[in-house]
Design an enzyme around this catalytic site. Structure first.
Site, PDB file in Angstrom:
ATOM      1  N   PHE A   1     152.918 158.784  51.678  1.00 26.57           N
ATOM      2  CA  PHE A   1     152.936 158.529  53.113  1.00 26.57           C
ATOM      3  C   PHE A   1     152.193 157.237  53.431  1.00 26.57           C
ATOM      4  O   PHE A   1     151.261 156.854  52.741  1.00 26.57           O
ATOM      5  CB  PHE A   1     152.402 159.719  53.916  1.00 26.57           C
ATOM      6  CG  PHE A   1     150.916 159.729  54.102  1.00 26.57           C
ATOM      7  CD1 PHE A   1     150.098 160.194  53.105  1.00 26.57           C
ATOM      8  CD2 PHE A   1     150.353 159.284  55.288  1.00 26.57           C
ATOM      9  CE1 PHE A   1     148.733 160.219  53.257  1.00 26.57           C
ATOM     10  CE2 PHE A   1     148.973 159.304  55.455  1.00 26.57           C
ATOM     11  CZ  PHE A   1     148.163 159.775  54.441  1.00 26.57           C
TER      12      PHE A   1
ATOM     13  N   GLU B   1     148.206 149.153  56.862  1.00 19.60           N
ATOM     14  CA  GLU B   1     148.816 147.832  56.637  1.00 19.60           C
ATOM     15  C   GLU B   1     147.713 146.878  56.202  1.00 19.60           C
ATOM     16  O   GLU B   1     146.525 147.212  56.301  1.00 19.60           O
ATOM     17  CB  GLU B   1     149.494 147.352  57.935  1.00 19.60           C
ATOM     18  CG  GLU B   1     150.619 148.287  58.360  1.00 19.60           C
ATOM     19  CD  GLU B   1     151.431 147.770  59.541  1.00 19.60           C
ATOM     20  OE1 GLU B   1     151.086 146.707  60.098  1.00 19.60           O
ATOM     21  OE2 GLU B   1     152.420 148.444  59.882  1.00 19.60           O
ATOM     22  N   PRO B   2     148.058 145.670  55.748  1.00 18.58           N
ATOM     23  CA  PRO B   2     147.001 144.750  55.304  1.00 18.58           C
ATOM     24  C   PRO B   2     145.946 144.495  56.384  1.00 18.58           C
ATOM     25  O   PRO B   2     144.773 144.364  56.079  1.00 18.58           O
ATOM     26  CB  PRO B   2     147.768 143.463  54.978  1.00 18.58           C
ATOM     27  CG  PRO B   2     149.151 143.929  54.633  1.00 18.58           C
ATOM     28  CD  PRO B   2     149.398 145.131  55.486  1.00 18.58           C
TER      29      PRO B   2
ATOM     30  N   GLY C   1     143.679 149.834  59.132  1.00 18.69           N
ATOM     31  CA  GLY C   1     143.631 151.151  58.486  1.00 18.69           C
ATOM     32  C   GLY C   1     143.129 152.161  59.502  1.00 18.69           C
ATOM     33  O   GLY C   1     143.825 153.085  59.888  1.00 18.69           O
TER      34      GLY C   1
ATOM     35  N   TRP D   1     148.282 150.050  50.657  1.00 18.56           N
ATOM     36  CA  TRP D   1     147.530 151.207  50.154  1.00 18.56           C
ATOM     37  C   TRP D   1     148.360 152.482  50.086  1.00 18.56           C
ATOM     38  O   TRP D   1     147.917 153.526  50.555  1.00 18.56           O
ATOM     39  CB  TRP D   1     146.295 151.491  51.030  1.00 18.56           C
ATOM     40  CG  TRP D   1     145.248 150.452  51.107  1.00 18.56           C
ATOM     41  CD1 TRP D   1     144.831 149.790  52.207  1.00 18.56           C
ATOM     42  CD2 TRP D   1     144.425 149.975  50.024  1.00 18.56           C
ATOM     43  NE1 TRP D   1     143.818 148.920  51.897  1.00 18.56           N
ATOM     44  CE2 TRP D   1     143.549 149.024  50.562  1.00 18.56           C
ATOM     45  CE3 TRP D   1     144.351 150.260  48.655  1.00 18.56           C
ATOM     46  CZ2 TRP D   1     142.612 148.341  49.795  1.00 18.56           C
ATOM     47  CZ3 TRP D   1     143.421 149.579  47.899  1.00 18.56           C
ATOM     48  CH2 TRP D   1     142.563 148.641  48.465  1.00 18.56           C
TER      49      TRP D   1
ATOM     50  N   THR E   1     149.285 155.472  48.218  1.00 14.93           N
ATOM     51  CA  THR E   1     149.040 156.272  47.024  1.00 14.93           C
ATOM     52  C   THR E   1     150.377 156.867  46.595  1.00 14.93           C
ATOM     53  O   THR E   1     151.118 157.390  47.432  1.00 14.93           O
ATOM     54  CB  THR E   1     148.008 157.373  47.326  1.00 14.93           C
ATOM     55  OG1 THR E   1     146.809 156.727  47.763  1.00 14.93           O
ATOM     56  CG2 THR E   1     147.708 158.210  46.091  1.00 14.93           C
TER      57      THR E   1
ATOM     58  N   ARG F   1     118.005 166.822  27.266  1.00 15.54           N
ATOM     59  CA  ARG F   1     117.210 165.607  27.114  1.00 15.54           C
ATOM     60  C   ARG F   1     115.724 165.925  27.307  1.00 15.54           C
ATOM     61  O   ARG F   1     115.349 166.534  28.321  1.00 15.54           O
ATOM     62  CB  ARG F   1     117.649 164.590  28.170  1.00 15.54           C
ATOM     63  CG  ARG F   1     116.906 163.288  28.142  1.00 15.54           C
ATOM     64  CD  ARG F   1     117.365 162.448  26.986  1.00 15.54           C
ATOM     65  NE  ARG F   1     116.777 161.105  27.019  1.00 15.54           N
ATOM     66  CZ  ARG F   1     116.966 160.224  26.057  1.00 15.54           C
ATOM     67  NH1 ARG F   1     117.713 160.521  24.999  1.00 15.54           N
ATOM     68  NH2 ARG F   1     116.411 159.039  26.136  1.00 15.54           N
TER      69      ARG F   1
ATOM     70  N   GLU G   1     141.666 158.742  54.121  1.00 17.12           N
ATOM     71  CA  GLU G   1     141.960 159.652  55.254  1.00 17.12           C
ATOM     72  C   GLU G   1     140.955 159.462  56.383  1.00 17.12           C
ATOM     73  O   GLU G   1     140.629 160.411  57.106  1.00 17.12           O
ATOM     74  CB  GLU G   1     141.950 161.124  54.796  1.00 17.12           C
ATOM     75  CG  GLU G   1     142.705 161.415  53.541  1.00 17.12           C
ATOM     76  CD  GLU G   1     144.180 161.709  53.752  1.00 17.12           C
ATOM     77  OE1 GLU G   1     144.562 161.950  54.896  1.00 17.12           O
ATOM     78  OE2 GLU G   1     144.921 161.667  52.762  1.00 17.12           O
TER      79      GLU G   1
HETATM   80  C1  LIG Z   1     142.631 153.878  46.952  1.00 16.42           C
HETATM   81  C2  LIG Z   1     143.154 153.990  48.351  1.00 16.42           C
HETATM   82  C3  LIG Z   1     144.260 154.766  48.609  1.00 16.42           C
HETATM   83  C4  LIG Z   1     144.781 154.842  49.910  1.00 16.42           C
HETATM   84  N1  LIG Z   1     145.933 155.566  50.142  1.00 16.42           N
HETATM   85  C5  LIG Z   1     146.513 155.488  51.367  1.00 16.42           C
HETATM   86  C6  LIG Z   1     147.799 156.105  51.597  1.00 16.42           C
HETATM   87  O1  LIG Z   1     148.372 156.768  50.718  1.00 16.42           O
HETATM   88  N2  LIG Z   1     148.410 155.917  52.807  1.00 16.42           N
HETATM   89  C7  LIG Z   1     147.813 155.203  53.815  1.00 16.42           C
HETATM   90  O2  LIG Z   1     148.396 155.084  54.889  1.00 16.42           O
HETATM   91  N3  LIG Z   1     146.583 154.640  53.627  1.00 16.42           N
HETATM   92  C8  LIG Z   1     145.922 154.763  52.445  1.00 16.42           C
HETATM   93  N4  LIG Z   1     144.695 154.160  52.242  1.00 16.42           N
HETATM   94  C9  LIG Z   1     144.102 153.388  53.330  1.00 16.42           C
HETATM   95  C10 LIG Z   1     142.890 154.052  53.960  1.00 16.42           C
HETATM   96  O3  LIG Z   1     143.311 155.135  54.760  1.00 16.42           O
HETATM   97  C11 LIG Z   1     142.145 152.955  54.753  1.00 16.42           C
HETATM   98  O4  LIG Z   1     141.579 152.062  53.813  1.00 16.42           O
HETATM   99  C12 LIG Z   1     141.066 153.553  55.634  1.00 16.42           C
HETATM  100  O5  LIG Z   1     141.623 154.284  56.696  1.00 16.42           O
HETATM  101  C13 LIG Z   1     140.171 152.435  56.221  1.00 16.42           C
HETATM  102  O6  LIG Z   1     140.927 151.413  56.801  1.00 16.42           O
HETATM  103  P1  LIG Z   1     140.640 149.892  56.428  1.00 16.42           P
HETATM  104  O7  LIG Z   1     140.544 149.781  54.947  1.00 16.42           O
HETATM  105  O8  LIG Z   1     141.652 149.050  57.112  1.00 16.42           O
HETATM  106  O9  LIG Z   1     139.207 149.586  57.019  1.00 16.42           O
HETATM  107  P2  LIG Z   1     138.936 149.105  58.525  1.00 16.42           P
HETATM  108  O10 LIG Z   1     139.654 149.967  59.489  1.00 16.42           O
HETATM  109  O11 LIG Z   1     139.156 147.646  58.601  1.00 16.42           O
HETATM  110  O12 LIG Z   1     137.368 149.392  58.625  1.00 16.42           O
HETATM  111  C14 LIG Z   1     136.378 148.544  58.031  1.00 16.42           C
HETATM  112  C15 LIG Z   1     134.990 149.105  58.370  1.00 16.42           C
HETATM  113  O13 LIG Z   1     134.793 149.116  59.797  1.00 16.42           O
HETATM  114  C16 LIG Z   1     134.482 150.431  60.224  1.00 16.42           C
HETATM  115  N5  LIG Z   1     135.117 150.668  61.529  1.00 16.42           N
HETATM  116  C17 LIG Z   1     136.410 150.415  61.873  1.00 16.42           C
HETATM  117  N6  LIG Z   1     136.630 150.781  63.140  1.00 16.42           N
HETATM  118  C18 LIG Z   1     135.467 151.305  63.609  1.00 16.42           C
HETATM  119  C19 LIG Z   1     135.041 151.875  64.856  1.00 16.42           C
HETATM  120  N7  LIG Z   1     135.905 152.035  65.875  1.00 16.42           N
HETATM  121  N8  LIG Z   1     133.769 152.290  64.965  1.00 16.42           N
HETATM  122  C20 LIG Z   1     132.909 152.178  63.923  1.00 16.42           C
HETATM  123  N9  LIG Z   1     133.230 151.655  62.722  1.00 16.42           N
HETATM  124  C21 LIG Z   1     134.493 151.231  62.568  1.00 16.42           C
HETATM  125  C22 LIG Z   1     135.061 151.359  59.160  1.00 16.42           C
HETATM  126  O14 LIG Z   1     134.393 152.614  59.160  1.00 16.42           O
HETATM  127  C23 LIG Z   1     134.784 150.544  57.898  1.00 16.42           C
HETATM  128  O15 LIG Z   1     133.446 150.743  57.500  1.00 16.42           O
HETATM  129  C24 LIG Z   1     144.132 154.135  50.961  1.00 16.42           C
HETATM  130  C25 LIG Z   1     142.977 153.382  50.703  1.00 16.42           C
HETATM  131  C26 LIG Z   1     142.493 153.295  49.415  1.00 16.42           C
HETATM  132  C27 LIG Z   1     141.265 152.461  49.150  1.00 16.42           C
END
Ligand SMILES: Cc1cc2nc3c(=O)[nH]c(=O)nc-3n(C[C@H](O)[C@H](O)[C@H](O)COP(=O)(O)OP(=O)(O)OC[C@H]3O[C@@H](n4cnc5c(N)ncnc54)[C@H](O)[C@@H]3O)c2cc1C
Length: 398
Positions: A127, A131-132, A135, A160, A162, A281, A376
């Site tokens: 699922f 997007e880049p 999240g 991302w 999975t 240990r 998640e």
């Molecule tokens: C190994 C892996 C597998 C994954 N698999 C999937 C998948 O199968 N499908 C899918 O759709 N996604 C998947 N993801 C994506 C994942 O759900 C997102 O990485 C995650 O939701 C965080 O989004 P982001 O990386 O864009 O971080 P960002 O949203 O950019 O957040 C960056 C930081 O800012 C903080 N932040 C952001 N907004 C706020 C706010 N309003 N208040 C306070 N803090 C905030 C966050 O907590 C974080 O610390 C996967 C990610 C990884 C690493």
């Protein structure tokens, strides 16, 4: 571990399933996990074994050929599997979420078409929301689907995924611009059939190679690029345009219980490794477990394992009883993932220098635990969900 993470009130069937899975984990996963992980090898034999046990259909209703088990059974199975190797639980998790979404929100034709083949593992789900550029902020999705006759044309890049390469069905959330005022009401879920593999797997649908990750290896995580990829309008989940955000959030809610369960599994394993090592240990003439500082670490770790397990079970049971569990699933995910990071860290410290060696299992767990703080929904997002839910519930009446 006989004493920790027990669950009261399980049926005989649940106990039987868990005992079978636990034996499978001890015999087929634990002895191979670290080597497969270090080589970043897809665990095909283990996945085949899970198919044979019917785990891909664990929660799919019996009328579609599944075992019709509850979210609780699923979560307890995931906890066991993650105790062996978290990546293996990753193989079934997105599949489970997509099957859940189809069962909850799909049209009768979509259920008939996918669920029986998902139950056998012939169709495997992934699922995609992220997007880049986003999240946490799901409503900001840019990937767009434009109607063209009885098809939609999708353009954009998803990130991302999975199981992005090994699945043959992806539930993708995209923008369809329904003219609704709220951004999240302009999103639609498409069920995209695709061949497994990498490269241009279908016209205008590209799955570049696996993303090289810190941990969570073996299971593939990919991008997915849409360049004018055409999907029949009948592939909209439930036939409902603009309902995608709510459908995905429902899926993610059960997904959060699953992430909590994974965190519990890793914590249990980290505790098992630590308590064993602490008795082997010796320093200053006695096993390190007899130094109070180490014994207290073990006590705190075990308490965290127990607390996380109970919250995870509570969140699963709430959903199984037909209630919304957004707050409880958020709390379970938050607590279990934060505790998991702490418990693995303490197990690592108990191992001294050996914990830093790739020969010791704790090294792998140390690289796996951080993902649970992110996947998640990050801890900050869980706190947002929990506080919103609580403020709704405890709204001051003036
Ligand atoms: C190994 C892996 C597998 C994954 N698999 C999937 C998948 O199968 N499908 C899918 O759709 N996604 C998947 N993801 C994506 C994942 O759900 C997102 O990485 C995650 O939701 C965080 O989004 P982001 O990386 O864009 O971080 P960002 O949203 O950019 O957040 C960056 C930081 O800012 C903080 N932040 C952001 N907004 C706020 C706010 N309003 N208040 C306070 N803090 C905030 C966050 O907590 C974080 O610390 C996967 C990610 C990884 C690493």
């Amino acid at each position: 571990m006989a004493r920790l993470a027990q669950t009261a009130g399980l049926t005989e069937i649940q106990q039987e399933i868990l005992s079978t899975v636990r034996t499978f984990v001890d015999k087929e996963i634990l002895p191979h996990a670290t080597a497969l992980e270090h080589a970043d090898t897809y665990p095909q034999d283990i996945v085949d074994g899970m198919k044979e046990m019917g785990l891909f259909g664990l929660t799919i209703p019996e009328e579609y050929g599944g075992l019709g088990e509850s979210l609780l059974t699923y979560a307890l199975v995931v906890e066991q599997i993650a105790r062996g190797w978290m990546s293996v639980s990753g193989v079934i998790n997105t599949h489970f979420i997509v099957a859940y979404m189809i069962n909850q929100h799909g049209t009768p034709e979509q259920k008939q078409r996918y669920l029986p083949r998902m139950a056998t593992g012939e169709v495997r789900g992934s699922f995609s929301m992220s997007e880049p550029d986003l999240g946490s902020d799901v409503a900001a999705i840019k990937t767009k689907a434009v109607s063209d006759g009885d098809e939609f044309v999708i353009d954009g890049t998803k990130m991302w995924l999975t199981n992005g390469g090994t699945s043959n069905l992806t539930a993708v959330l995209v923008r369809t611009d329904e003219g609704a005022a709220k951004p999240y009401q302009n999103l639609t879920t498409f069920l995209v059939d695709k061949p497994t593999g990498y490269g241009e797997v279908a016209p205008g649908l590209i799955v570049p190679g696996k993303i090289d990750k810190m941990g969570y290896k073996g299971v593939d995580t990919t991008e997915m690029v849409f360049k004018g990829h055409r999907v029949p309008a009948g592939q909209i989940l439930g036939g409902k345009r603009g309902a995608g955000f709510a459908q995905m959030m429902d899926g993610v809610e059960v997904g959060r219980v699953n992430v909590a369960a994974r965190a519990c599994g890793i914590s249990i394993r980290a505790f098992e490794l630590a308590v064993e090592y602490a008795q082997q240990r010796s320093t200053f003439g006695k096993p390190i477990a007899e130094h109070q500082a180490v014994a207290f670490k073990l006590a705190e770790m075990a308490t965290k394992v127990e607390a996380a397990h109970l919250m995870m079970v509570n969140a699963a049971r709430l959903k199984d009883s037909g209630n919304r569990n957004d707050v409880e699933a958020g709390m379970a995910k938050l607590l279990a993932s934060e505790y998991c990071a702490e418990v693995t860290q303490e197990a690592f410290r108990i191992h001294g220098g050996y914990g830093y060696s790739k020969e010791y299992e704790i090294e792998r767990l140390m690289r796996e635990a951080p993902f649970l703080l992110i996947g998640e929904g990050t801890s900050e997002i869980q706190k947002t969900i929990i506080s919103r839910g609580l403020l709704r519930e405890y709204r001051q009446r003036t």
